[in-house]
Scaffold this motif. Structure first.
Motif, short mmCIF file in Angstrom:
data_model
loop_
_atom_site.label_atom_id
_atom_site.label_comp_id
_atom_site.label_asym_id
_atom_site.label_seq_id
_atom_site.Cartn_x
_atom_site.Cartn_y
_atom_site.Cartn_z
N ASP A 1 54.52 34.72 98.91
CA ASP A 1 55.45 33.04 99.54
C ASP A 1 56.23 33.12 98.39
O ASP A 1 56.80 31.96 98.06
CB ASP A 1 54.54 32.24 99.61
N ARG B 1 61.28 33.03 99.44
CA ARG B 1 62.20 32.05 101.04
C ARG B 1 63.59 31.89 100.03
O ARG B 1 64.01 31.64 101.01
CB ARG B 1 61.34 30.54 100.98
N GLU C 1 57.85 33.41 106.73
CA GLU C 1 57.76 32.38 105.51
C GLU C 1 58.85 31.06 105.96
O GLU C 1 59.09 30.19 105.35
CB GLU C 1 57.33 32.59 104.25
N CYS D 1 43.38 28.11 97.15
CA CYS D 1 45.18 27.05 97.44
C CYS D 1 45.64 26.68 96.87
O CYS D 1 45.93 25.33 96.39
CB CYS D 1 44.92 26.71 98.95
N GLN E 1 51.76 29.00 94.66
CA GLN E 1 52.74 29.23 95.70
C GLN E 1 51.66 29.07 96.93
O GLN E 1 52.19 28.60 98.16
CB GLN E 1 52.17 31.26 95.60
N ARG F 1 51.52 25.50 98.54
CA ARG F 1 52.43 24.70 99.80
C ARG F 1 52.04 24.09 100.95
O ARG F 1 51.37 25.32 101.92
CB ARG F 1 53.67 25.49 99.38
#
Length: 493
Positions: free
Chosen positions: A241, A244, A305, A480, A483, A486
């Motif tokens: 991720d 973006r 994403e 989590c 990255q 988020r």
């Protein structure tokens, strides 16, 4: 005999070109007609304990490939190998296998012992001999053996394993079996000389950020920037991720292959591997990669994403308005055929073996669709892909089941298999045409540094790791961080 080999290779090249032309001509028709029905798999998925255990086992494997450079930056070595280097008397320069005129080719290989024919050269000086290793799976040591066959144009030659001195060889040692015992608890001694910025070092930067290893991430990032890669501009960036900020067509732009332009200089411990992709015009390689579900799945994950909507239209190499929702059924059908994702080429998909990176990317994509977008069918594929990837991890004892028989390589423990046939037997395709195709492609690559069996490497293991930490976060709400901390924007349905 050589003429026959060349003519056989030429025939394969002609077949590849012909197949590519036919495939390009018919591709739009195939894509529009072939939309398999989707259906969920009957699967429960791995437990969180199993996922946690696999992630923890993979971290020492990946950490050991971290390679500091003399300029203060750092890279990620490709795999664990036998990185013996040589320094000739009167010289300060180390000769690294696979670089320059230094070569190695396999002589024999069995279970826990591998032997290759190695040649080191510097000017008129040369050293040739049999270089071998006995992994000694029942101990904590490996025995590295060198039998000199020829020493010319020099006095004594010093041999080292990365930074550890091994042996000194002279003209009078011809035919003598020289042995050095090395503890295998320090994996860094066995990391390959060769590294890549694309994929491995870029992935390493994202891996280090996820682990909270900020100094390592800084040094890896410095090497990536010097190698032509801004942060996240790698085809595997979506796995972390991290991509973006880049356009939707990221995996199909030449900018994602910047390492072909200006490789980093060699130092005393390593050199940048020049990929076979750099031997082709960038447009040619991008076209060929578009036949492979790997690049297409990575683009689908990247677009998802960026926009948070599986119905968001984007452009791939062939079509103007593709949607992930319209594409996913084909990849699921491909996965079902052999319980893993194969590699595809202009000649078709080789379903005699599965690819570790492709299965991991498929799993990451289905994880987002299933556990973030609420797609029940995708959730079942994410669960099954996680089971398959976990089963591809090498056990702590380093035991491997391969198409050539059992092997033992303790340093492979925790790594995820590059490829496997049915029954999780490690190895590539059994098809004659596929093997000849691989031979032709291999001819475009740099000379080998290590000709032993490589069960896992940095690219495959970091792709699997990225998939598993994403899966753990999305399914179990654990890990989590970095990255994957988020906020997730779920599209309205």
């Amino acid at each position: 005999m050589r003429a026959k080999v060349l003519s056989g290779g030429l025939i394969v090249v002609v077949l590849l070109v012909w197949g590519a032309g036919v495939a390009v001509a018919l591709r739009g028709t195939w894509s529009s007609l072939h939309r398999p029905a989707r259906h969920a798999l009957d699967v429960t998925g791995p437990t969180r304990t199993a996922v946690d255990r696999a992630i923890a086992a993979a971290e020492p494997f990946i950490d050991g490939l971290y390679a500091p450079r003399e300029d203060g930056t750092a890279v990620v070595s490709e795999y664990y190998a036998l990185p013996v280097r040589a320094r000739f008397q009167g010289s300060t320069r180390w000769q690294l296998l696979g670089s320059g005129e230094n070569r190695v080719r396999r002589s024999s290989s069995a279970s826990s012992v591998e032997v290759g024919f190695a040649t080191f050269r510097q000017g008129r000086a040369s050293l040739t001999g049999l270089l071998g290793i006995d992994w000694r799976a029942t101990t904590r040591d490996a025995a590295i053996v060198f039998t000199p066959l020829s020493v010319s144009g020099t006095g004594r030659v010093e041999l080292a394993l990365q930074g550890r001195r091994l042996l000194r060889v002279g003209p009078g040692d011809g035919g003598r079996r020289l042995e050095a015992v090395v503890p295998i608890r320090d994996r860094t001694l066995f990391r390959s000389h060769r590294f890549t910025i694309r994929h491995a070092t870029n992935d390493g930067e994202q891996y280090a950020l996820y682990r909270g290893q900020r100094e390592r991430a800084r040094r890896l990032g410095a090497a990536s920037r010097a190698g032509g890669f801004p942060a996240g501009r790698d085809v595997y960036g979506p796995m972390w991720d991290a991509s973006r900020r880049w356009p939707d067509d990221l995996p199909f732009t030449s900018a994602a292959y910047a390492d072909c332009q200006d490789p980093l200089p060699e130092d005393a411990y390593g050199y940048e591997y020049r990929s076979k992709t750099c031997s082709l015009p960038s447009r040619t390689y991008l076209l060929l990669s578009s036949f492979d579900p790997l690049a297409r799945m990575l683009q689908g994950l990247h677009v998802l994403e960026r926009h948070g909507d599986p119905g968001h239209p984007y452009r791939d190499r062939d079509h103007l308005r593709v949607t992930l929702r319209g594409e996913i059924g084909r990849w699921e059908s491909l996965f079902r055929r052999q319980d893993g994702m194969p590699r595809c080429s202009p000649l078709g998909c080789d379903e005699t073996w599965s690819s570790g990176v492709r299965t991991a990317v498929f799993g990451a994509l289905e994880t987002e669709l299933g556990y973030v977008q609420g797609d029940r069918v995708s959730r079942s594929y994410a669960d099954r892909a996680a089971e398959v990837v976990l089963s591809s991890q090498t056990a702590p004892d380093g035991a491997l089941r391969t198409v050539d028989g059992p092997y033992v390589q303790p340093l492979q423990a925790g790594g995820f298999a590059i490829s496997w046939r049915r029954g999780m037997v490690l190895g590539f395709s059994s098809k004659f045409v596929a093997q000849k195709q691989d031979d032709v492609v291999q001819d475009l690559a740099m000379p080998k540094e290590y000709d032993g069996f490589v069960a896992s490497n940095a690219e495959t293991s970091m792709a699997a790791y990225a998939f598993l930490v994403r899966y753990r976060c999305r399914r179990f709400g654990a890990g989590c961080t970095g990255q994957f901390a988020r906020p997730v924007q779920v599209a309205r349905r």
